[in-house]
Design a protein around this motif. Structure first.
Motif, PDB file in Angstrom:
ATOM      1  N   SER A 134       0.854  -1.198   0.000  1.00  0.00           N
ATOM      2  CA  SER A 134       0.000   0.000   0.000  1.00  0.00           C
ATOM      3  C   SER A 134       0.884   1.239   0.000  1.00  0.00           C
ATOM      4  CB  SER A 134      -0.904   0.005   1.233  1.00  0.00           C
ATOM      5  OG  SER A 134      -0.128   0.092   2.413  1.00  0.00           O
ATOM      6  N   LEU A 135       0.273   2.385  -0.307  1.00  0.00           N
ATOM      7  CA  LEU A 135       1.044   3.614  -0.380  1.00  0.00           C
ATOM      8  C   LEU A 135       1.663   3.979   0.966  1.00  0.00           C
ATOM      9  CD1 LEU A 135      -1.209   5.835  -2.689  1.00  0.00           C
ATOM     10  CD2 LEU A 135       0.920   4.655  -3.266  1.00  0.00           C
ATOM     11  N   THR A 136       0.940   3.708   2.050  1.00  0.00           N
ATOM     12  CA  THR A 136       1.470   4.032   3.385  1.00  0.00           C
ATOM     13  C   THR A 136       2.704   3.212   3.695  1.00  0.00           C
ATOM     14  OG1 THR A 136      -0.744   4.596   4.168  1.00  0.00           O
ATOM     15  CG2 THR A 136       0.943   4.134   5.838  1.00  0.00           C
ATOM     16  N   TRP A 137       2.592   1.875   3.506  1.00  0.00           N
ATOM     17  CA  TRP A 137       3.737   1.003   3.733  1.00  0.00           C
ATOM     18  C   TRP A 137       4.865   1.317   2.755  1.00  0.00           C
ATOM     19  CZ3 TRP A 137       4.968  -2.020   7.648  1.00  0.00           C
ATOM     20  CH2 TRP A 137       3.949  -2.432   8.516  1.00  0.00           C
ATOM     21  N   LEU A 138       4.495   1.651   1.534  1.00  0.00           N
ATOM     22  CA  LEU A 138       5.498   1.954   0.521  1.00  0.00           C
ATOM     23  C   LEU A 138       6.298   3.198   0.901  1.00  0.00           C
ATOM     24  CD1 LEU A 138       6.487   0.949  -2.254  1.00  0.00           C
ATOM     25  CD2 LEU A 138       4.919   2.582  -3.308  1.00  0.00           C
TER      26      LEU A 138
END
Length: 391
Positions: free
Chosen positions: A328-332
């Motif tokens: 996901s963008l957050t984890w990325l």
């Protein structure tokens, strides 16, 4: 071997020629003896047995080698280390081994890769897969090895002050044949050095310990050679549990086994090897660079890394892996970009300290194979030499 006829350390001779004080009284501990200036240390080998190589690398050539070493790779900082004081001319202690070795291989386990059929309880089907099938084989292999002083595997740093990986990059190789008795002028520093005398390191690795370290190093190399030969002759994909015996021969007679030769098997010669030691500070840590006094192509020590370049590379690499894994963008953003960027930046910023800790820890974990860990990462830890050890 005129070198051997004049000065060597065998079992009983070593006890007489090596002491904790120069007069043989043994009243002080060799491990506490520090580097001396302009004179030989009071502990270690008898002064009459010591030999040294003269400085043949000029200070100008050493400074040029230092500059090239700290600007040769893209991952290094463009800013050269700042020297706060003149670099030192130092004699580093080495034990030089010699003798011969008889290797006998009686057997080993050989693994063959075979396609087998196994029942899988999860799928309830017969599945085909590759497995290594081990079998014990009897062998009758033997060979002899001549161990010469000029072989780099026979040259061991005889101190503990500096990291062994750094100092053993300066092993003299065949140049050791030019070693000669130490004269007072050899201990006088170059006029342009800013010092009047040269530093002389003590022999804090005793002959028995040096003999065991050399034997363990050579036995490890012979075991790898035996595994290669067994795989070639048997056609095995893998080899393990080699039944091998090493017998060492020196002027004091034979000694069987790598650990049992504390008082025989290999002859040892004490030699001082010249080096230029550059000291500088980075990230609150004192770092050193070593340049050989007989071969300016041999350089080792810590390097200043470009934290921005390496941090960006780490973040880009982990971010790319994150995209492939579909994070996901957050984890990325946090896990694959920000955190790797910060961690890589901190490690490279304090790399001399991190490097010193890694090498010190590795030497403690690999007491029988000095340099084993460092040899796996020689480029990263900083090593430049024109020749590699052979035996």
């Amino acid at each position: 071997h005129n070198l051997l006829n004049q000065w060597l350390y065998t079992g009983p001779v070593a006890a007489a020629q090596y002491s904790t004080t120069a007069d043989g009284s043994g009243s002080s501990s060799s491990s506490k003896s520090g580097t001396t200036k302009g004179k030989l240390p009071p502990s270690g080998p008898s002064h009459r047995t010591l030999r040294a190589l003269p400085f043949t690398t000029s200070r100008e050539a050493a400074r040029e080698a230092f500059t090239n070493y700290h600007g040769k790779s893209w991952y290094q900082s463009r800013q050269q280390p700042v020297l706060t004081k003149p670099f030192k001319e130092t004699y580093l202690p080495f034990w030089i081994g010699s003798g011969s070795l008889r290797v006998v291989v009686r057997g080993a386990e050989v693994g063959q890769e075979k396609l087998v059929t196994r029942y899988d309880p999860q799928t309830r089907r017969q599945m085909h897969r590759w497995e290594t099938i081990w079998s014990r084989v009897r062998l009758n292999l033997a060979w002899d090895r001549q161990l010469l002083p000029e072989h780099e595997d026979m040259e061991l740093y005889a101190g503990w002050k500096y990291n062994r990986h750094d100092v053993e990059t300066l092993r003299p190789g065949s140049v050791v044949q030019l070693a000669r008795p130490i004269t007072p002028d050899m201990l006088q520093a170059t006029q342009s050095s800013g010092h009047t005398t040269r530093r002389v390191g003590p022999f804090t690795v005793e002959p028995q310990a040096a003999r065991r370290l050399l034997m363990a190093r050579l036995e490890s190399a012979e075991r790898r050679a035996a595994e290669t030969e067994i795989a070639r002759t048997t056609g095995g994909a893998q080899v393990r549990f080699v039944d091998m015996e090493c017998t060492w021969f020196g002027s004091a007679g034979p000694a069987a086994g790598g650990g049992a030769g504390a008082r025989g098997g290999l002859d040892l010669m004490p030699v001082y090897v010249p080096a230029y030691v550059f000291s500088w500070w980075h990230g609150g840590t004192k770092a050193r660079t070593f340049v050989s006094g007989v071969n300016p192509a041999a350089v080792s020590g810590a390097q200043v890394l470009d934290d921005t370049k390496l941090a960006t590379l780490a973040a880009a690499t982990t971010a790319g892996l994150g995209l492939l894994l579909g994070l996901s963008l957050t984890w990325l953003f946090w896990g694959a970009f920000v955190v790797p960027f910060i961690l890589a930046g901190v490690v490279t910023r304090f790399w001399p300290l991190v490097r010193h800790w890694l090498l010190t820890t590795a030497e403690g974990l690999q007491p029988k194979q000095p340099g084993f860990f460092a040899s796996l990462f020689g480029g990263l830890f900083g090593r430049k030499t024109a020749t590699e050890g052979k035996h």
